[in-house]
Design an enzyme around this catalytic site. Structure first.
Site, mmCIF file in Angstrom:
data_model
loop_
_atom_site.group_PDB
_atom_site.id
_atom_site.type_symbol
_atom_site.label_atom_id
_atom_site.label_comp_id
_atom_site.label_asym_id
_atom_site.label_seq_id
_atom_site.Cartn_x
_atom_site.Cartn_y
_atom_site.Cartn_z
ATOM 1 N N CYS A 296 -0.864 -8.493 -8.900
ATOM 2 C CA CYS A 296 -2.122 -8.243 -9.597
ATOM 3 C C CYS A 296 -1.793 -7.596 -10.924
ATOM 4 O O CYS A 296 -0.917 -6.718 -10.977
ATOM 5 C CB CYS A 296 -2.994 -7.333 -8.740
ATOM 6 S SG CYS A 296 -4.552 -6.887 -9.516
ATOM 7 N N HIS B 117 -8.777 -13.513 -4.197
ATOM 8 C CA HIS B 117 -8.224 -12.306 -4.821
ATOM 9 C C HIS B 117 -9.174 -11.780 -5.908
ATOM 10 O O HIS B 117 -9.477 -10.576 -5.950
ATOM 11 C CB HIS B 117 -6.841 -12.636 -5.405
ATOM 12 C CG HIS B 117 -6.170 -11.515 -6.125
ATOM 13 N ND1 HIS B 117 -4.965 -10.964 -5.713
ATOM 14 C CD2 HIS B 117 -6.518 -10.813 -7.243
ATOM 15 C CE1 HIS B 117 -4.618 -9.992 -6.546
ATOM 16 N NE2 HIS B 117 -5.536 -9.878 -7.489
ATOM 17 N N GLU B 118 -9.654 -12.684 -6.755
ATOM 18 C CA GLU B 118 -10.521 -12.243 -7.861
ATOM 19 C C GLU B 118 -11.898 -11.793 -7.363
ATOM 20 O O GLU B 118 -12.449 -10.807 -7.867
ATOM 21 C CB GLU B 118 -10.668 -13.349 -8.915
ATOM 22 C CG GLU B 118 -9.366 -13.774 -9.594
ATOM 23 C CD GLU B 118 -8.501 -12.620 -10.074
ATOM 24 O OE1 GLU B 118 -9.043 -11.585 -10.500
ATOM 25 O OE2 GLU B 118 -7.261 -12.743 -10.005
ATOM 26 N N HIS C 26 -11.876 -8.308 -6.237
ATOM 27 C CA HIS C 26 -11.977 -7.304 -7.312
ATOM 28 C C HIS C 26 -13.436 -6.905 -7.563
ATOM 29 O O HIS C 26 -13.722 -5.757 -7.905
ATOM 30 C CB HIS C 26 -11.397 -7.850 -8.616
ATOM 31 C CG HIS C 26 -9.906 -7.682 -8.742
ATOM 32 N ND1 HIS C 26 -9.291 -6.449 -8.705
ATOM 33 C CD2 HIS C 26 -8.919 -8.586 -8.930
ATOM 34 C CE1 HIS C 26 -7.980 -6.612 -8.860
ATOM 35 N NE2 HIS C 26 -7.720 -7.902 -8.993
HETATM 36 NI NI NI Z 1 -5.835 -8.722 -9.252
#
Ligand code: NI
Length: 182
Positions: free
Chosen positions: A110, A153-154, A157
């Site tokens: 990341c 993954h995004e 966030h």
């Molecule tokens: Ni990330």
């Protein structure tokens, strides 16, 4: 002129906040930032620019990583050597996913985590993501394998989740029998 983005580090509390959905248009200023995110991510995956501008390679970024707690993600996917596809999704939502789980064998990275974290991150092998484009039009994207991992993954966030939160501390690695490893 290329200007490197100022990406927040994992210690920053703004990465742990649940971001708010857009209820109106993306501002011109935010659209400009999206352009810079695309350029940053693209350059970071081209060795010449990666070295020239001292970039860490990355495929995705979410607005909270730039200190904006709004639901917008950007992914630049090198689908073929030297060829990139950009995905910009406002209010992204996983509307369906495979039963099958996968994990990147080398673990995930990341741009906000400036250290190596070992461990497999279980992800859906395939996801369908709905959302809006920058002009507010509805879009739907089907993603599999690495691109599916990138979307999950995004989107994490936007919910204040970092990839290592999903690594099982008691059993950080899976065998090939337990999970398909990419
Ligand atoms: Ni990330």
């Amino acid at each position: 002129m290329f200007k490197k983005l100022n990406i927040l580090d994992e210690k920053d509390k703004r990465l742990r906040i649940k971001s708010v959905p857009y209820t109106g248009p993306v501002s011109d200023e935010e659209k400009e930032l999206v352009e810079r995110m695309i350029q940053h991510l693209t350059y970071s995956q081209i060795e010449e620019y990666e070295l020239k501008y001292d970039l860490r390679p990355g495929t995705g970024l979410a607005f909270p990583q730039l200190g904006i707690n709004k639901r917008l993600i950007v992914i630049v996917d090198e689908y073929e050597k030297g060829k990139f596809a950009n995905y910009v999704v406002v209010n992204p939502k996983i509307i369906s996913h495979s039963e099958e789980m996968i994990a990147a064998d080398a673990g995930e990275g990341c741009l906000s985590v400036n250290r190596d974290v070992d461990g497999h991150v279980p992800r859906y092998a395939r996801v369908t993501v709905s959302g809006l484009d920058l002009d507010g039009n509805p879009i739907k994207i089907r993603a599999r394998e690495e691109l599916s991992i990138a979307f999950q993954h995004e989107i994490d966030h936007l919910n204040g989740i970092l990839f290592y939160d999903r690594i099982n501390k008691k059993k950080p690695f899976f065998s090939e029998k337990e999970m398909r490893l990419l």
